[in-house]
Design a protein around this motif. Structure first.
Motif, PDB file in Angstrom:
ATOM      1  N   ASP A 145       0.791  -1.252  -0.083  1.00 12.72           N
ATOM      2  CA  ASP A 145      -0.011   0.066   0.001  1.00 12.72           C
ATOM      3  C   ASP A 145       0.893   1.270   0.084  1.00 12.72           C
ATOM      4  OD1 ASP A 145      -2.457  -1.497  -0.124  1.00 12.72           O
ATOM      5  OD2 ASP A 145      -2.632  -1.193   1.949  1.00 12.72           O
ATOM      6  N   LEU A 146       1.950   1.309   0.894  1.00 12.99           N
ATOM      7  CA  LEU A 146       2.812   2.268   0.650  1.00 12.99           C
ATOM      8  C   LEU A 146       3.645   2.697  -0.489  1.00 12.99           C
ATOM      9  CD1 LEU A 146       4.315   1.985   4.308  1.00 12.99           C
ATOM     10  CD2 LEU A 146       2.794   3.614   3.686  1.00 12.99           C
ATOM     11  N   ILE A 147       3.900   1.686  -1.106  1.00  8.24           N
ATOM     12  CA  ILE A 147       4.517   1.535  -2.466  1.00  8.24           C
ATOM     13  C   ILE A 147       3.530   2.446  -3.372  1.00  8.24           C
ATOM     14  CG2 ILE A 147       5.577   0.574  -4.341  1.00  8.24           C
ATOM     15  CD1 ILE A 147       6.884  -1.492  -2.132  1.00  8.24           C
ATOM     16  N   ARG A 148       2.585   1.839  -3.466  1.00 14.40           N
ATOM     17  CA  ARG A 148       1.656   2.532  -4.404  1.00 14.40           C
ATOM     18  C   ARG A 148       1.224   3.982  -4.021  1.00 14.40           C
ATOM     19  NH1 ARG A 148       1.400  -1.929  -6.394  1.00 14.40           N
ATOM     20  NH2 ARG A 148       0.406  -3.739  -5.922  1.00 14.40           N
ATOM     21  N   LYS A 149       1.523   4.485  -3.044  1.00 21.05           N
ATOM     22  CA  LYS A 149       1.239   6.005  -2.735  1.00 21.05           C
ATOM     23  C   LYS A 149       2.810   7.000  -3.104  1.00 21.05           C
ATOM     24  CE  LYS A 149      -1.840   5.205   0.876  1.00 21.05           C
ATOM     25  NZ  LYS A 149      -1.981   5.144   2.603  1.00 21.05           N
ATOM     26  N   VAL A 150       3.811   6.053  -3.511  1.00 19.24           N
ATOM     27  CA  VAL A 150       5.093   6.673  -3.728  1.00 19.24           C
ATOM     28  C   VAL A 150       5.447   6.684  -5.154  1.00 19.24           C
ATOM     29  CG1 VAL A 150       5.758   7.044  -1.600  1.00 19.24           C
ATOM     30  CG2 VAL A 150       6.467   5.329  -2.680  1.00 19.24           C
ATOM     31  N   VAL A 151       4.981   5.829  -5.906  1.00 21.38           N
ATOM     32  CA  VAL A 151       5.122   5.318  -7.268  1.00 21.38           C
ATOM     33  C   VAL A 151       4.533   6.645  -8.104  1.00 21.38           C
ATOM     34  CG1 VAL A 151       5.236   3.958  -9.079  1.00 21.38           C
ATOM     35  CG2 VAL A 151       5.717   3.121  -6.983  1.00 21.38           C
ATOM     36  N   VAL A 152       5.149   7.761  -8.446  1.00 22.86           N
ATOM     37  CA  VAL A 152       4.580   8.636  -9.257  1.00 22.86           C
ATOM     38  C   VAL A 152       4.766   8.286 -10.779  1.00 22.86           C
ATOM     39  CG1 VAL A 152       4.810  11.147  -9.579  1.00 22.86           C
ATOM     40  CG2 VAL A 152       5.118  10.280  -7.388  1.00 22.86           C
ATOM     41  N   LEU A 153       3.701   8.093 -11.406  1.00 21.98           N
ATOM     42  CA  LEU A 153       3.527   7.474 -12.737  1.00 21.98           C
ATOM     43  C   LEU A 153       4.363   8.437 -13.787  1.00 21.98           C
ATOM     44  CD1 LEU A 153       0.688   5.266 -12.860  1.00 21.98           C
ATOM     45  CD2 LEU A 153       3.066   4.484 -12.659  1.00 21.98           C
ATOM     46  N   PRO A 154       4.038   9.450 -13.665  1.00 24.31           N
ATOM     47  CA  PRO A 154       4.690  10.569 -14.741  1.00 24.31           C
ATOM     48  C   PRO A 154       6.131  10.504 -14.769  1.00 24.31           C
ATOM     49  CG  PRO A 154       2.986  11.797 -13.599  1.00 24.31           C
ATOM     50  CD  PRO A 154       2.929  10.524 -12.838  1.00 24.31           C
ATOM     51  N   LEU A 155       6.505  10.382 -13.549  1.00 26.11           N
ATOM     52  CA  LEU A 155       8.196  10.360 -13.351  1.00 26.11           C
ATOM     53  C   LEU A 155       8.800   9.103 -13.817  1.00 26.11           C
ATOM     54  CD1 LEU A 155       8.764  11.639  -9.800  1.00 26.11           C
ATOM     55  CD2 LEU A 155       8.991  13.012 -11.945  1.00 26.11           C
ATOM     56  N   VAL A 156       8.063   7.792 -13.771  1.00 24.62           N
ATOM     57  CA  VAL A 156       8.647   6.388 -14.020  1.00 24.62           C
ATOM     58  C   VAL A 156       8.443   6.575 -15.662  1.00 24.62           C
ATOM     59  CG1 VAL A 156       8.164   4.051 -14.299  1.00 24.62           C
ATOM     60  CG2 VAL A 156       7.675   5.561 -12.093  1.00 24.62           C
ATOM     61  N   PHE A 157       7.305   7.411 -16.164  1.00 26.83           N
ATOM     62  CA  PHE A 157       6.979   7.430 -17.732  1.00 26.83           C
ATOM     63  C   PHE A 157       8.198   8.061 -18.184  1.00 26.83           C
ATOM     64  CE2 PHE A 157       5.739   9.804 -21.444  1.00 26.83           C
ATOM     65  CZ  PHE A 157       5.344   8.750 -22.152  1.00 26.83           C
ATOM     66  N   HIS A 158       8.639   9.129 -17.698  1.00 25.97           N
ATOM     67  CA  HIS A 158       9.797  10.062 -18.479  1.00 25.97           C
ATOM     68  C   HIS A 158      11.075   9.330 -18.169  1.00 25.97           C
ATOM     69  CE1 HIS A 158       6.604  13.092 -18.641  1.00 25.97           C
ATOM     70  NE2 HIS A 158       7.201  13.244 -19.753  1.00 25.97           N
ATOM     71  N   SER A 159      11.256   8.488 -16.967  1.00 22.64           N
ATOM     72  CA  SER A 159      12.484   7.913 -16.997  1.00 22.64           C
ATOM     73  C   SER A 159      12.760   6.751 -18.187  1.00 22.64           C
ATOM     74  CB  SER A 159      12.536   6.992 -15.467  1.00 22.64           C
ATOM     75  OG  SER A 159      11.769   6.093 -15.543  1.00 22.64           O
ATOM     76  N   PHE A 160      11.605   6.250 -18.613  1.00 19.28           N
ATOM     77  CA  PHE A 160      11.711   5.343 -19.488  1.00 19.28           C
ATOM     78  C   PHE A 160      11.740   6.159 -20.956  1.00 19.28           C
ATOM     79  CE2 PHE A 160       9.993   1.824 -16.863  1.00 19.28           C
ATOM     80  CZ  PHE A 160      10.984   1.088 -17.009  1.00 19.28           C
ATOM     81  N   TYR A 161      10.968   7.201 -21.006  1.00 22.68           N
ATOM     82  CA  TYR A 161      10.940   8.065 -22.398  1.00 22.68           C
ATOM     83  C   TYR A 161      12.363   8.542 -22.634  1.00 22.68           C
ATOM     84  CZ  TYR A 161       9.006  10.989 -25.806  1.00 22.68           C
ATOM     85  OH  TYR A 161       8.584  11.790 -26.970  1.00 22.68           O
ATOM     86  N   TRP A 162      13.197   8.739 -21.432  1.00 21.95           N
ATOM     87  CA  TRP A 162      14.607   9.336 -21.834  1.00 21.95           C
ATOM     88  C   TRP A 162      15.736   8.209 -22.264  1.00 21.95           C
ATOM     89  CZ3 TRP A 162      12.757  13.193 -17.839  1.00 21.95           C
ATOM     90  CH2 TRP A 162      12.115  14.336 -18.613  1.00 21.95           C
ATOM     91  N   PHE A 163      15.250   7.049 -21.730  1.00 20.96           N
ATOM     92  CA  PHE A 163      16.195   6.079 -21.906  1.00 20.96           C
ATOM     93  C   PHE A 163      16.627   5.572 -23.504  1.00 20.96           C
ATOM     94  CE2 PHE A 163      15.642   3.668 -18.058  1.00 20.96           C
ATOM     95  CZ  PHE A 163      16.849   4.090 -17.327  1.00 20.96           C
ATOM     96  N   GLU A 164      17.915   5.535 -23.801  1.00 15.85           N
ATOM     97  CA  GLU A 164      18.066   4.945 -24.911  1.00 15.85           C
ATOM     98  C   GLU A 164      17.821   3.556 -24.820  1.00 15.85           C
ATOM     99  OE1 GLU A 164      18.510   6.814 -27.647  1.00 15.85           O
ATOM    100  OE2 GLU A 164      18.391   8.537 -26.565  1.00 15.85           O
ATOM    101  N   GLN A 165      17.893   2.882 -26.142  1.00 16.69           N
ATOM    102  CA  GLN A 165      17.636   1.145 -26.335  1.00 16.69           C
ATOM    103  C   GLN A 165      18.263   0.594 -25.203  1.00 16.69           C
ATOM    104  OE1 GLN A 165      15.210  -0.097 -27.834  1.00 16.69           O
ATOM    105  NE2 GLN A 165      15.451  -2.302 -27.178  1.00 16.69           N
ATOM    106  N   ARG A 166      19.509   0.902 -24.980  1.00 16.75           N
ATOM    107  CA  ARG A 166      20.574   0.232 -24.231  1.00 16.75           C
ATOM    108  C   ARG A 166      20.013   0.306 -22.753  1.00 16.75           C
ATOM    109  NH1 ARG A 166      22.257  -4.006 -22.407  1.00 16.75           N
ATOM    110  NH2 ARG A 166      24.179  -3.893 -21.174  1.00 16.75           N
ATOM    111  N   GLY A 167      19.585   1.457 -22.397  1.00 16.87           N
ATOM    112  CA  GLY A 167      19.053   1.696 -21.011  1.00 16.87           C
ATOM    113  C   GLY A 167      17.823   0.808 -20.776  1.00 16.87           C
ATOM    114  N   LEU A 168      16.999   0.764 -21.706  1.00 20.53           N
ATOM    115  CA  LEU A 168      15.626  -0.229 -21.583  1.00 20.53           C
ATOM    116  C   LEU A 168      16.374  -1.572 -21.544  1.00 20.53           C
ATOM    117  CD1 LEU A 168      13.324   1.242 -24.357  1.00 20.53           C
ATOM    118  CD2 LEU A 168      13.278   1.531 -21.910  1.00 20.53           C
ATOM    119  N   GLU A 169      17.379  -2.099 -22.034  1.00 24.20           N
ATOM    120  CA  GLU A 169      17.691  -3.245 -21.901  1.00 24.20           C
ATOM    121  C   GLU A 169      18.682  -3.597 -20.575  1.00 24.20           C
ATOM    122  OE1 GLU A 169      20.444  -3.913 -25.588  1.00 24.20           O
ATOM    123  OE2 GLU A 169      18.855  -3.783 -26.921  1.00 24.20           O
TER     124      GLU A 169
END
Length: 214
Positions: A145-169
């Motif tokens: 429950d606590l984790i659900r409250k601190v995972v801010v999805l826009p930040l996670v989205f942009h962390s992946f958005y800015w990864f190059e392919q190698r970062g995703l791998e």
């Protein structure tokens, strides 16, 4: 997809940007629905920490570098703890679910869709699924429950958005390290690998935020 989910996706992908003002009147017109589902969606998005109430309407939440560090620090502590518990309490079904979730994650990152935003939304979903399998294996609903409250999805989205392919791998590879540690019932290694994975995303967000300020 209901109004809340559609509005959340708009926030996650940046259609509504930090600092944008949202009102029931404008949203009712935009989404072609009555005020009741709009009002309900706004309340839920406020609870999610994605928007902040004003005297009239809401404003899309913005994040300073310090906010981002604090959010990721708390997330790292909680998810690292969950991973360490998973190494103790995991079942064979849990391990199977983790392997399946990470294979699905690998499939989507290797697909390299033509629309980057849609592709990263799919990556986000598969990544979220993997993390869910690890968290559920901890058998600790309070931490979940606590984790659900601190995972801010826009930040996670942009962390992946800015990864190059190698970062995703590299994310896939860190998932594999986490799974192996949980499989081996190595709590310390599971915690450490999860910390590294969370901070990888944090560093990417902070790096791009600094560039945008130049």
């Amino acid at each position: 997809m209901n109004v809340y989910e559609r509005m959340k996706q708009a926030l996650i992908t940046g259609k509504y940007k930090p600092g944008d003002r949202l009102t029931e009147e404008a949203l009712t017109e935009e989404w072609k629905v009555s005020r009741t589902p709009i009002r309900s969606a706004l309340k839920q998005l406020e609870f999610d920490g994605l928007i902040t109430p004003l005297k009239r309407g809401y404003i899309v939440r913005s994040f300073s570098q310090n906010d981002i560090r604090q959010i990721y620090d708390v997330r790292s502590l909680l998810e690292g703890y969950a991973a360490s518990l998973s190494a103790i309490h995991r079942t064979e079904q849990d391990l199977s679910d983790m392997h399946k979730a990470n294979e699905d994650f690998k499939t989507i990152i290797m697909s390299r869709g033509t629309n980057k935003t849609e592709h990263i939304q799919d990556v986000l979903k598969k990544n979220h699924k993997f993390h869910d399998t690890v968290i559920r294996a901890s058998k600790d609903p309070h931490t979940e429950d606590l984790i659900r409250k601190v995972v801010v999805l826009p930040l996670v989205f942009h962390s992946f958005y800015w990864f190059e392919q190698r970062g995703l791998e590299q994310s896939f590879e860190l998932h594999e390290v986490i799974i192996r540690a949980i499989e081996d019932q190595d709590s310390a290694r599971a915690r450490s690998a999860m910390h590294e994975h969370i901070y990888q995303g944090r560093d990417r967000v902070l790096e791009q935020l600094k560039r945008s300020d130049l």
